[in-house]
Design an enzyme around this catalytic site. Structure first.
Site, PDB file in Angstrom:
ATOM      1  N   CYS A   1       4.398   5.553  -1.026  1.00  0.00           N
ATOM      2  CA  CYS A   1       4.058   6.513  -0.006  1.00  0.00           C
ATOM      3  C   CYS A   1       2.444   6.833  -0.075  1.00  0.00           C
ATOM      4  O   CYS A   1       1.888   6.407  -1.306  1.00  0.00           O
ATOM      5  CB  CYS A   1       4.861   7.879  -0.209  1.00  0.00           C
ATOM      6  SG  CYS A   1       4.578   8.959   1.168  1.00  0.00           S
TER       7      CYS A   1
ATOM      8  N   CYS B   1       6.901   6.631   4.317  1.00  0.00           N
ATOM      9  CA  CYS B   1       6.358   7.267   5.053  1.00  0.00           C
ATOM     10  C   CYS B   1       5.578   6.415   6.253  1.00  0.00           C
ATOM     11  O   CYS B   1       5.324   5.197   5.849  1.00  0.00           O
ATOM     12  CB  CYS B   1       4.970   8.218   4.641  1.00  0.00           C
ATOM     13  SG  CYS B   1       3.527   7.555   3.762  1.00  0.00           S
TER      14      CYS B   1
ATOM     15  N   CYS C   1       0.304  -4.215   2.604  1.00  0.00           N
ATOM     16  CA  CYS C   1       0.744  -4.413   1.200  1.00  0.00           C
ATOM     17  C   CYS C   1      -0.009  -5.246   0.400  1.00  0.00           C
ATOM     18  O   CYS C   1      -0.466  -6.308   0.891  1.00  0.00           O
ATOM     19  CB  CYS C   1       2.313  -4.619   0.813  1.00  0.00           C
ATOM     20  SG  CYS C   1       3.426  -3.418   1.310  1.00  0.00           S
TER      21      CYS C   1
END
Length: 156
Positions: free
Chosen positions: A7, A80, A88
């Site tokens: 998140c 989220c 990533c």
């Protein structure tokens, strides 16, 4: 099965997921949580409502996903929408990536009762999803089958 929950600020939803997953009865699940822009502290209501539900909160902390370069999770789950939209780090390249869009109970304005209900609703959702993860982990499925099974249960 190693899971990393992400998140953006790593102070509420990902923390809830980490604590609930690590408390699951399936010892093959190991969870950590991190943020792309961690705030450095766990939201106090996250700790309060986890404890009220009987979850261990010792050792929970807000930390960066950069701290997990050597963790090598099997699954990276964003919780989220803003984190889901971020790229990533490359060291998560071999991990299965999923999204569990969860409302942020820490942002609710209202009475203490309203806030408690929001946290407990989020905890209920996470418990349900972790139960699915636990079931999948116990079946020793191939990673492609894990993704399919999770998608059948509502993961994106």
């Amino acid at each position: 099965m190693k899971i990393l929950y992400i998140c953006t600020h790593n102070r509420c939803r990902s923390i809830l997921c980490e604590a609930i997953t690590n408390a699951s009865s399936n010892s093959s699940l190991e969870a950590r949580s991190a943020g792309s822009q961690p705030v450095g502290e766990v939201h106090p209501l996250s700790v309060k409502y986890l404890a009220e539900r009987g979850y261990n909160t010792d050792g929970l902390k807000s930390q960066s996903w950069d701290d997990f370069e050597d963790y090598q999770p099997d699954i990276v789950i964003t919780v989220c929408d803003s984190a889901a939209g971020e790229a990533c780090p490359v060291y998560f390249g071999n991990s299965l990536k999923l999204h569990w869009g969860l409302e942020d109970p820490s942002k609710l304005e209202g009475s203490e009762e309203d806030k408690a209900q929001a946290f407990f609703n989020t905890i209920d959702i996470i418990e349900s999803r972790v139960a699915v993860l636990s079931d999948i982990a116990s079946r020793n499925l191939a990673i492609e089958d894990v993704k399919k099974a999770l998608q059948e249960k509502g993961a994106q």
